[in-house]
Write an enzyme that holds these catalytic residues in place. Sequence first.
Site, PDB file in Angstrom:
ATOM      1  N   ALA A  87      -5.606  -8.583  -3.934  1.00 56.33           N
ATOM      2  CA  ALA A  87      -6.970  -7.675  -4.885  1.00 56.33           C
ATOM      3  C   ALA A  87      -7.549  -6.463  -4.568  1.00 56.33           C
ATOM      4  CB  ALA A  87      -7.927  -9.256  -4.387  1.00 56.33           C
ATOM      5  N   GLY A 143      -3.224 -11.200  -2.529  1.00 59.07           N
ATOM      6  CA  GLY A 143      -3.665 -11.435  -3.979  1.00 59.07           C
ATOM      7  C   GLY A 143      -2.123 -11.323  -4.002  1.00 59.07           C
ATOM      8  N   GLU A 171      -0.162 -14.010  -3.200  1.00 64.11           N
ATOM      9  CA  GLU A 171      -0.821 -15.210  -4.057  1.00 64.11           C
ATOM     10  C   GLU A 171      -0.201 -15.540  -4.918  1.00 64.11           C
ATOM     11  OE1 GLU A 171      -4.607 -14.664  -2.712  1.00 64.11           O
ATOM     12  OE2 GLU A 171      -5.080 -16.505  -1.965  1.00 64.11           O
ATOM     13  N   GLU A 186      -6.041 -10.220   5.328  1.00 67.92           N
ATOM     14  CA  GLU A 186      -7.455 -10.832   4.846  1.00 67.92           C
ATOM     15  C   GLU A 186      -7.771 -10.356   5.726  1.00 67.92           C
ATOM     16  OE1 GLU A 186      -5.468 -11.919   2.514  1.00 67.92           O
ATOM     17  OE2 GLU A 186      -5.610 -12.017   0.713  1.00 67.92           O
TER      18      GLU A 186
HETATM   19  N1  COA Z   1      -7.339  -2.781  -3.790  1.00 66.29           N
HETATM   20  C1  COA Z   1      -7.908  -1.522  -3.472  1.00 66.29           C
HETATM   21  N2  COA Z   1      -7.462  -0.564  -3.161  1.00 66.29           N
HETATM   22  C2  COA Z   1      -6.108  -0.733  -3.586  1.00 66.29           C
HETATM   23  C3  COA Z   1      -5.911  -1.420  -2.406  1.00 66.29           C
HETATM   24  C4  COA Z   1      -6.260  -3.063  -2.797  1.00 66.29           C
HETATM   25  N3  COA Z   1      -5.893  -4.277  -2.627  1.00 66.29           N
HETATM   26  N4  COA Z   1      -4.282  -1.521  -2.245  1.00 66.29           N
HETATM   27  C5  COA Z   1      -4.082   0.191  -2.274  1.00 66.29           C
HETATM   28  N5  COA Z   1      -5.414   0.651  -3.092  1.00 66.29           N
HETATM   29  C6  COA Z   1      -5.535   1.632  -3.300  1.00 66.29           C
HETATM   30  C7  COA Z   1      -6.470   2.875  -2.044  1.00 66.29           C
HETATM   31  O1  COA Z   1      -6.816   2.362  -1.664  1.00 66.29           O
HETATM   32  C8  COA Z   1      -5.746   3.928  -2.445  1.00 66.29           C
HETATM   33  O2  COA Z   1      -6.081   4.474  -3.579  1.00 66.29           O
HETATM   34  P1  COA Z   1      -6.409   5.693  -3.416  1.00 66.29           P
HETATM   35  O3  COA Z   1      -5.626   7.312  -3.909  1.00 66.29           O
HETATM   36  O4  COA Z   1      -7.889   5.951  -4.765  1.00 66.29           O
HETATM   37  O5  COA Z   1      -6.600   6.951  -2.062  1.00 66.29           O
HETATM   38  C9  COA Z   1      -3.930   3.972  -3.162  1.00 66.29           C
HETATM   39  O6  COA Z   1      -4.784   2.747  -4.141  1.00 66.29           O
HETATM   40  C10 COA Z   1      -2.949   3.761  -2.650  1.00 66.29           C
HETATM   41  O7  COA Z   1      -2.795   3.229  -1.167  1.00 66.29           O
HETATM   42  P2  COA Z   1      -2.863   4.013   0.332  1.00 66.29           P
HETATM   43  O8  COA Z   1      -3.224   2.967   0.705  1.00 66.29           O
HETATM   44  O9  COA Z   1      -3.274   5.190  -0.448  1.00 66.29           O
HETATM   45  O10 COA Z   1      -0.807   3.539   0.203  1.00 66.29           O
HETATM   46  P3  COA Z   1      -0.223   4.228   1.802  1.00 66.29           P
HETATM   47  O11 COA Z   1       1.175   4.232   1.401  1.00 66.29           O
HETATM   48  O12 COA Z   1      -1.174   4.387   2.999  1.00 66.29           O
HETATM   49  O13 COA Z   1      -1.099   2.174   2.417  1.00 66.29           O
HETATM   50  C11 COA Z   1      -0.393  -0.073   1.344  1.00 66.29           C
HETATM   51  C12 COA Z   1       0.211   1.063   1.417  1.00 66.29           C
HETATM   52  C13 COA Z   1      -0.533  -2.071   0.922  1.00 66.29           C
HETATM   53  C14 COA Z   1      -0.224  -0.425   2.792  1.00 66.29           C
HETATM   54  C15 COA Z   1      -2.131   0.244   1.628  1.00 66.29           C
HETATM   55  O14 COA Z   1      -3.077   0.880   0.602  1.00 66.29           O
HETATM   56  C16 COA Z   1      -3.146  -1.210   2.329  1.00 66.29           C
HETATM   57  O15 COA Z   1      -3.124  -2.036   3.094  1.00 66.29           O
HETATM   58  N6  COA Z   1      -3.396  -2.050   1.106  1.00 66.29           N
HETATM   59  C17 COA Z   1      -4.712  -3.089   1.141  1.00 66.29           C
HETATM   60  C18 COA Z   1      -3.799  -4.475   1.679  1.00 66.29           C
HETATM   61  C19 COA Z   1      -4.599  -5.050   1.995  1.00 66.29           C
HETATM   62  O16 COA Z   1      -4.882  -5.377   1.670  1.00 66.29           O
HETATM   63  N7  COA Z   1      -4.402  -6.987   0.374  1.00 66.29           N
HETATM   64  C20 COA Z   1      -5.162  -7.366   0.598  1.00 66.29           C
HETATM   65  C21 COA Z   1      -6.729  -7.629   0.373  1.00 66.29           C
HETATM   66  S1  COA Z   1      -7.415  -8.873   0.318  1.00 66.29           S
END
Ligand code: COA
Length: 259
Positions: A64, A109, A112, A132
Amino acid sequence: MTYIKLEKADGLALLTIDRPEGLNALNREVLRELTQVLLDLADDDQVRALIITGAGDRAFVAGADIAEMVDMDRSEAEMFARFGNRVMNQISSFPVPVIAAVNGYALGGGFELALACDLRLASQKASFAFPETGLGITPGFGGTQRLARLAGPMTAMDLIMTGRRIKADEARALGIVMEVTDQEQLLDRARELGRTIASEAPVAVREAKRAIMQGLDLILVEGLTLEEVCFGRCFETKDQKRAMTSFLNKEPIEEFEGE
Ligand code: COA
């Protein structure tokens, strides 16, 4: 539609979540579009199986949208979870089987969303986690409930309380994923599985999904009664009469009519 791409062919619908700027993360607009597409698809008799995947080769859905959640208060958060759950329930109660083709990160999400689908295929690149608790929240789109029912409460506790990320092979060993493929073969395999399902008697497939999914919420005797009703419904179809008669005449039928 801005974030959802839809293709239909040979009785299959392929729904792709395409929000490259956020690794396909689910914001309210993506959820709204998903709701609408699922409503339209549910009325389409030509669709006999639905495949859901993520655009690109990095993410299925990275969760999410954290930027949308950061400032929510308690009641806004509950409403957001209710909205998410409504969409996930649309998938789990979708009239025909739904196949998740998990091609990369399935986090929060996104995990999920995959859990709300009926059959999960994953590429070698797929990974699953509930980050989370590391963000100060619980899963809110059905993860605590569906994972505990699918893989047992201990696996749900492990993955949700540690936030650890698992690869496709471990997800398969835990019974979360049905099959693991190479990244390049994932969609072909999903289509093959969808076509196999689409070639079976449509009413029987729908009634089987109904019996299994609704039955999970019932005690055994009620579930068995539901199964009797679903079984009976099939006997109203021409497909049942034709298929059984053809079997007895030793002339297998080519195709089902769907009624
Ligand atoms: N919500 C909002 N934005 C998200 C996102 C999320 N769940 N997951 C990724 N993004 C965005 C990042 O903020 C980034 O945006 P930016 O380019 O404007 O900075 C873009 O997607 C790319 O992600 P980035 O973190 O730069 O890539 P990465 O390869 O370094 O890492 C992940 C990839 C998936 C490991 C990392 O993005 C992450 O941990 N995301 C969150 C996952 C999460 O916690 N999900 C559960 C939410 S309840």
